[in-house]
Every structure is written in C-alpha cells, then in structure tokens.
Design a protein around this motif. Structure first.
Motif, PDB file in Angstrom:
ATOM      1  N   UNK A 187       0.769  -1.132   0.100  1.00 44.98           N
ATOM      2  CA  UNK A 187      -0.018  -0.002   0.075  1.00 44.98           C
ATOM      3  C   UNK A 187       0.819   1.361   0.105  1.00 44.98           C
ATOM      4  N   UNK A 188       2.243   1.073   0.214  1.00 48.43           N
ATOM      5  CA  UNK A 188       3.202   2.239   0.417  1.00 48.43           C
ATOM      6  C   UNK A 188       3.410   2.684  -1.211  1.00 48.43           C
ATOM      7  N   UNK A 189       3.572   3.913  -1.437  1.00 48.01           N
ATOM      8  CA  UNK A 189       3.815   4.555  -2.595  1.00 48.01           C
ATOM      9  C   UNK A 189       5.300   4.570  -3.038  1.00 48.01           C
ATOM     10  N   UNK A 190       5.379   3.993  -4.280  1.00 49.69           N
ATOM     11  CA  UNK A 190       6.960   4.053  -4.797  1.00 49.69           C
ATOM     12  C   UNK A 190       7.293   5.692  -4.766  1.00 49.69           C
ATOM     13  N   UNK A 191       8.510   5.816  -4.303  1.00 48.22           N
ATOM     14  CA  UNK A 191       8.921   7.393  -4.472  1.00 48.22           C
ATOM     15  C   UNK A 191      10.167   7.422  -5.491  1.00 48.22           C
ATOM     16  N   UNK A 192      10.899   6.365  -5.584  1.00 49.29           N
ATOM     17  CA  UNK A 192      11.932   6.224  -6.425  1.00 49.29           C
ATOM     18  C   UNK A 192      11.572   5.702  -7.768  1.00 49.29           C
ATOM     19  N   UNK A 193      11.957   5.911  -9.036  1.00 46.94           N
ATOM     20  CA  UNK A 193      11.626   5.706 -10.074  1.00 46.94           C
ATOM     21  C   UNK A 193      12.656   4.635 -10.807  1.00 46.94           C
ATOM     22  N   UNK A 194      12.144   3.343 -10.913  1.00 46.69           N
ATOM     23  CA  UNK A 194      13.130   2.487 -11.581  1.00 46.69           C
ATOM     24  C   UNK A 194      12.818   2.131 -12.762  1.00 46.69           C
ATOM     25  N   UNK A 195      13.507   1.978 -13.656  1.00 46.70           N
ATOM     26  CA  UNK A 195      13.495   1.668 -14.986  1.00 46.70           C
ATOM     27  C   UNK A 195      14.230   0.501 -15.521  1.00 46.70           C
ATOM     28  N   UNK A 196      13.409  -0.457 -16.312  1.00 44.50           N
ATOM     29  CA  UNK A 196      14.131  -1.587 -16.625  1.00 44.50           C
ATOM     30  C   UNK A 196      14.857  -1.614 -17.903  1.00 44.50           C
TER      31      UNK A 196
END
Length: 492
Positions: free
Chosen positions: A391-400
């Motif tokens: 339920x926690x929001x992702x703050x970092x942005x991960x790219x594949x």
C-alpha cells in the motif's frame, strides 16, 4: 561509498522474467561457471507483483530451484571448505541436517561496504540498523584499498555496531581493491593518502571480533539459513562481491536480489560539484573489472539486480536532519548516537587535511545542521521499497534496462579530461524510455554493442530519480525518520 569531487514505459518495481542460469552454477557451487549459453535451462522464479499505479510490489520470495541445485547435490551441501578444520567446514561440505527455512519475517541482508573512506557508508549502516522491521541485517562485509584496508574498515564497522548495541551481527573483511593501474576515476590516484580510511585513528585499536574471508563467511551464513530470499546490498567497489560469486555460486544463487549503489547512466546534471555528467562513478571506478564480472549473467546467478546510481543522491537538512541530531544527542537511540559520532570524527579528520579528496566536502557540510549528500543510504531506501507494504507509494523511479548495462574497462576509455573514460556506465542504446524523472535530463550517450559483447547481458533495473519533487522530499524525510529511530507512517 561516494566522492563529491572529482523510450517505452517506466517500470515501477515489476517482476523480472525468469532468466537462464547455467547448469554449471546449479550443479557445482565450487568455482565460476563455464561460459554462458543463452539457451541454457533456467530455474523457476515466481515474482509477486501488483497492478500498475502507485502501489509497491513486495520483494520476491522466490521458489529458487536454482538456489537449491547450487547448494544441494544429492541432499548434501557441496561447497568450498571454509577452514582446514573438518568440523568447521562441515557446514558447506557435509550433509544437511536442517531442512530449508521458510522465508518469513524481515528479509535477511548482507551489507558490503568500504566503511571509512567516505561518510555515506556510515549513514547507510545507521539506516540499516534502524530498519529491522523490513531488513534483517545479518552480516557486514568490507572491501577497501590496500592489503590492510578491508580489515580496518571491518574494525570501524564493528565499533559502530557495538556502539549501537548490535554486536550480534557478523563482521568480516573481504577483498582489497586491485592495483591502481586497474582502477579508474579518482580511485586510480596512486597516492594512498588521497582516499584513505579517515577514521583510522578511531578504529585502529579496536579489538572487537571481526572475521577473515568474508566470501566464505557469507556462504556459510546463507547455506546454514536455508533461505532463498537473501538481499545483498553493495555500496563500495565490488571486489568482495565478485569473489563471493566466483567462489561460492551455489550460495550466491540463494540471494534473491542484489542492490548496488553505483553507476551513472544520466547526462546533463552535476553529480559532484562542478562535474558535469556523464562521468565515472567512484564505486565502479575502484574495481571496473569486478563490476563487469558481476553484471555478466554468465558469472552471476543472482537474477535480480537493481542499480542505485549517483543521480538519486541529496543531503538531509532542516527539520528532517534536526530529528536525527536530536535523537542522537538524546542518547535514547544508540545507533543514531553512533552514526553522528562517526560523522563528527570523519568531518574533523577531513577538515584537518587539505590533501584528502574529501577535504572540501568536510568543510562544506556541518554535522550539527546537515548531512553530506547521501548516496549509499539511498540504496538502503530502495531496498526497503522492494520489501515494504504494497500500500506504500513508490517514491524512487526504477527503469528496466532490457539489454542490461556495462562499464568501460580500464584501457578502453580516453585520458582525463576526455570522455568516455574508464568506469563510465554504458547502456545498449536500444532502451526507449518515455519521460525521465527531472533528476535525469537524458540518458548518457555512451553505449555498448550487445551483439559484439561476449558477456551475457541480463535485464537490470536502474533508479533514475523520483516520481515527483514531493516524492523526493518525502523519501529523504523518511530516511531521516528512520535514522532517528522512527518508522515512517506508511511502513508502520
């Protein structure tokens, strides 16, 4: 460790597809596997994901049959003997007396650091110690420059742990960085006084127990646990990590996820004062060959690799930092007190010697009011994003990066100040990302040819910034809350 000088869709913590792992790594955990066969059969990996949107995926608790095959052969543990003493080596070489442990509770963690060279390793360890609700720190391993460097770094880490009331955590010293001629960037400076362990005076007389041969200690710990959800966090050069993977691939196959603070795949920003990216990154530069060994799927049975590069770093200041200082000075949070004391000692040593790489950084930042830029602690935060509540929001942005990544080996780059230089981060050029985070104006222009590279490139994830300015601010506020001994509301 870090110095301060010197277009498809974004993927938000989705699951990796299962990738082939070589039969040699499954059947023979002694020594490196043979050359890669891209069509070799792979193990089963079940990644748990959530629907698109802001929710966070839980860390995979994988059914890693690869890990079982690598560690168990005919019901018997097989591996490199830990000691000459037969009784002590039985953990890796004798029959298994304990069935695999179910993967429950906080994720077990190995923390690989070059503690003492740079201050962000200190903050990263303090953050880990205060994040036991999600990450169960089981071992600290060290790498560093010089024959005695890893041992000194281990003694510093042991002192930090002891002051925090956590002397139960194993500390072992591992591999030294290669000769200066085999390094890049500032790490190639042949003056041993340029990037020493500046905490030497604080740690050299420590008599707390630290163990030799960190790769063997890791293998013993992992195989004894029977768990296959281990998380390995590397925040220095990857010398010890490379030796662990090459010497104990069966144990390495039981590591579910590898988080590496290192690399720099963005351009058009200043990762260090007055240094424009793209540029080399110090953790990679201290051992480029090991970094390329680790990212090569022909060598590394750990299928899930996440990079946390310099683009995500920032300092903690203002009210957020005050929370940490107040907790440290109160004496009620021993880990915070230890972290601040080591920061103060590092700052005093850095300010006193203008020949040190960190001299200007130490002069710029005041331990009473702000942290230095936090690189390594961001790796801990990303690791927690992988495992905490969905339920926690992702703050970092991960790219594949579907085609994997590489680094320029020593001798492949140009001489300073020309670019690209040894240890520069590369991608295939085939990634087609849409909007990048504001911290990453563009991807680096330096690429590798995947068709002519002998390595087996495996998809990796790379943190390229934050979902928004608000998310970045909350990310570092949460970091400060944990450093102060609290638990952010979303994780509570």
């Amino acid at each position: 460790m870090e110095d301060v000088e010197g277009q498809g869709s974004q993927v938000q913590l989705r699951g990796y597809q299962a990738m082939p792992v070589h039969a040699e790594a499954r059947a023979n955990p002694i020594g490196p596997p043979a050359a890669a066969d891209a069509n070799a059969g792979g193990g089963i990996e079940e990644w748990k994901t959530h629907s698109t949107g802001p929710s966070r995926a839980t860390l995979v608790i994988a059914a890693m049959l690869v890990g079982i095959g690598g560690a168990l052969v005919g019901g018997v543990f097989v591996g490199k003997a830990l000691h000459d003493n037969n009784d002590e080596s039985s953990v890796l070489a004798g029959p298994s007396s304990t069935p695999p442990t179910p993967s429950t509770g906080p994720v077990p963690v190995i923390f690989d650091t070059d503690y003492g060279m740079f201050i962000d390793d200190v903050f990263a360890l303090g953050l880990l110690l205060n994040s036991g609700d999600l990450l169960n720190l089981k071992m600290v391993a060290t790498s560093a420059s010089g024959a005695d460097g890893p041992h000194l770094a281990a003694k510093c880490a042991a002192k930090h742990l002891n002051a925090s009331g956590r002397s139960d955590i194993v500390v072992a010293y591992g591999s030294s960085y290669p000769p200066y001629a085999e390094r890049g960037g500032v790490c190639a400076n042949p003056d041993p006084g340029f990037i020493p362990n500046v905490l030497e005076d604080m740690c050299q007389n420590v008599t707390l127990p630290v163990r030799p041969d960190a790769p063997a200690e890791m293998a013993k710990l992992i195989l004894e646990s029977g768990r296959r959800d281990w998380l390995y966090i590397a925040v220095g050069g990857q010398s010890t990590l490379k030796d662990f993977i090459s010497q104990y691939p069966g144990a390495a196959a039981m590591v579910d996820t590898l988080v590496i603070m290192g690399g720099n795949w963005c351009g058009g920003f200043e990762p260090y004062p007055a240094v424009m990216a793209p540029t080399d990154e110090t953790n990679i530069a201290c051992d480029p060959a090991s970094a390329n060994y680790v990212v090569n799927g022909a060598n590394n049975p750990i299928k899930n690799v996440v990079y946390v590069p310099v683009v995500v770093a920032d300092e903690i200041g203002g009210a957020d930092y005050k929370k940490f200082v107040d907790a440290a000075k109160s004496g009620d949070v021993p880990s915070a007190t230890a972290t601040l004391e080591f920061y103060q000692a590092w700052s005093a040593a850095g300010r006193a010697d203008n020949a040190l790489l960190i001299h200007k950084e130490a002069l710029q930042y005041d331990p009473d009011t702000e942290s230095t830029p936090q690189f390594d602690a961001c790796a801990i935060m990303v690791a927690m994003e992988l495992v905490d509540s969905p339920v926690c929001k992702n703050r970092s942005s991960l790219f594949r990066f579907e085609d994997g990544v590489r680094f320029l080996d020593v001798g492949q780059g140009k001489a300073f100040p020309e670019s690209p230089r040894s240890a520069f981060s590369l991608h295939s050029g085939g990634e087609a990302f849409g909007d990048l985070p504001p911290q990453c104006p563009r991807l680096t222009q330096y690429t590798f040819d995947k068709d002519s590279t002998p390595a087996f490139e495996r998809p990796v994830r790379v943190a390229l910034g934050y979902a928004s300015a608000e998310d970045k601010a909350q990310y570092f506020s949460d970091m400060a809350t944990r450093l102060a001994g609290g638990v952010p509301s979303c994780s509570a």
